[in-house]
Scaffold this motif. Structure first.
Motif, short mmCIF file in Angstrom:
data_model
loop_
_atom_site.label_atom_id
_atom_site.label_comp_id
_atom_site.label_asym_id
_atom_site.label_seq_id
_atom_site.Cartn_x
_atom_site.Cartn_y
_atom_site.Cartn_z
N THR A 105 0.63 -1.28 -0.03
CA THR A 105 -0.05 -0.07 -0.10
C THR A 105 0.80 1.24 0.05
OG1 THR A 105 -1.74 -1.02 1.04
CG2 THR A 105 -1.82 1.16 1.37
N PHE A 108 2.24 1.47 -3.57
CA PHE A 108 1.36 2.06 -4.40
C PHE A 108 0.96 3.54 -4.18
CE2 PHE A 108 -2.70 2.79 -6.33
CZ PHE A 108 -2.65 1.86 -7.39
N GLY A 167 -5.81 0.73 -0.11
CA GLY A 167 -6.66 1.74 -0.95
C GLY A 167 -6.01 2.83 -1.01
N TYR A 205 -9.92 4.01 -4.95
CA TYR A 205 -9.16 2.71 -5.40
C TYR A 205 -8.99 1.84 -4.35
CZ TYR A 205 -7.90 4.93 -10.07
OH TYR A 205 -7.89 5.61 -11.20
N LEU A 207 -7.10 -1.98 -3.61
CA LEU A 207 -6.24 -2.88 -4.25
C LEU A 207 -6.52 -4.30 -3.68
CD1 LEU A 207 -3.14 -0.96 -3.14
CD2 LEU A 207 -4.45 -0.34 -4.90
N ASP A 209 -6.01 -8.40 -3.58
CA ASP A 209 -4.87 -9.25 -3.37
C ASP A 209 -4.84 -10.45 -4.62
OD1 ASP A 209 -7.07 -11.09 -2.64
OD2 ASP A 209 -6.17 -11.46 -0.57
N VAL A 213 -7.19 -3.85 -9.46
CA VAL A 213 -7.45 -2.39 -8.83
C VAL A 213 -8.98 -2.24 -9.12
CG1 VAL A 213 -7.15 0.16 -8.81
CG2 VAL A 213 -5.12 -1.58 -9.01
N GLN A 259 -3.31 -0.50 -12.73
CA GLN A 259 -3.38 -2.00 -12.72
C GLN A 259 -2.13 -2.60 -12.88
OE1 GLN A 259 -6.14 -3.51 -12.14
NE2 GLN A 259 -7.95 -2.29 -12.81
N LEU A 262 0.07 -2.19 -9.52
CA LEU A 262 -0.32 -3.11 -8.52
C LEU A 262 0.48 -4.79 -9.04
CD1 LEU A 262 -1.52 -4.11 -6.02
CD2 LEU A 262 -3.86 -4.12 -6.97
#
Length: 271
Positions: A105, A108, A167, A205, A207, A209, A213, A259, A262
């Motif tokens: 996280t 990102f 997120g 957004y 995320l 696992d 996304v 996308q 991630l």
């Protein structure tokens, strides 16, 4: 919820959302790095291997999102490395520890911070929260099924095939401060209204696992910290008459760059 726990900009008068930024700038950004139930702190879910899927009951679909025109072929963007350096698709979720979730996280968010600045926006990892609630697990609804957002063991992680890593939320700031914002100002009830322009869209957004996304976008005056969030019953059951069902469904984000970011971050954790 704790940092989700142990629980999109104006350019010459038009909004520059992350999704559109991802489409226009993905070639330049692919190498970029990036509750408890009675509280209002952000929460982080606890993940284990999952074995079953619960069917979502959705009251409405996400509207007016730049991602809403995404074709169904974009449903899964999970990428794993291979010897030829050519991405291959993987649909499986990755079992992550809480520390790994927090690291992904944070990476990102660092990537998203750069994107937000380019778009004249702010971004925070404070993407979901709730006030006083029951004892059931919290979740969001997506085209791929329910995603567990906060685990309270009712029904527990194994009942979800997808779990939230974390997120971020993109918004147009009232104070003009761009990029990463560490804290929202004001109480839970105020939500984004304390920091975001109500006449501009806000994009959440999430995320997953599974390497996807998910996105929920609405006008700022229609988005709160709990927007999109649902909850199971106190006994872990999910029935339409008792459970707190989300009023909005997350869609699969059309932001290709997000996308890919991630997917890249998950490569080290895929076996």
């Amino acid at each position: 919820m704790h940092k989700f726990l142990p629980l999109t900009a104006v350019v010459t008068g038009s909004l520059f959302l992350l999704a559109s930024c991802g489409t226009a700038n993905s070639a330049n950004n692919q190498s970029s790095t990036t509750s408890n139930s009675a509280s209002s702190s952000k929460s982080k879910p606890i993940h284990t291997h999952s074995s079953s899927v619960t069917t979502a009951r959705n009251s409405s679909q996400q509207a007016n999102s730049p991602s809403s025109t995404t074709s169904s072929s974009q449903t899964n963007h999970q990428v794993v490395a291979n010897n030829s350096n050519t991405p291959t698709i993987s649909h499986q979720s990755v079992a992550l520890s809480e520390a790994q979730q927090e690291q992904i996280t944070a990476q990102f968010l660092a990537w998203a911070g750069q994107r937000a600045r380019i778009g004249g926006m702010a971004v925070t990892d404070y993407y979901m929260d709730h006030g006083t609630a029951g004892f059931g697990d919290f979740f969001v609804a997506t085209p791929d099924g329910l995603v567990q957002v906060q685990n309270q063991d009712k029904p527990g992680p194994s009942h979800f095939k997808i779990h939230a890593i974390g997120g971020v939320t993109f918004y147009t700031p009232l104070d003009g401060n761009l990029g990463i914002q560490k804290d929202l100002k004001g109480p839970f009830a105020a939500g984004y209204s304390a920091v975001a322009r109500p006449d501009k869209p806000i994009s959440k957004y999430l995320l997953g696992d599974n390497g996807t996304v998910y996105e929920l976008q609405k006008n700022g005056d229609q988005v709160g910290l709990s927007t999109g969030l649902g909850e199971f019953n106190d006994d872990g059951s999910y029935t339409s008459d008792n459970s707190v069902a989300p009023e909005d469904q997350f869609s699969i984000s059309g932001d290709t760059a997000a996308q890919q970011e991630l997917q890249k971050l998950l490569i080290p954790y895929r076996k």
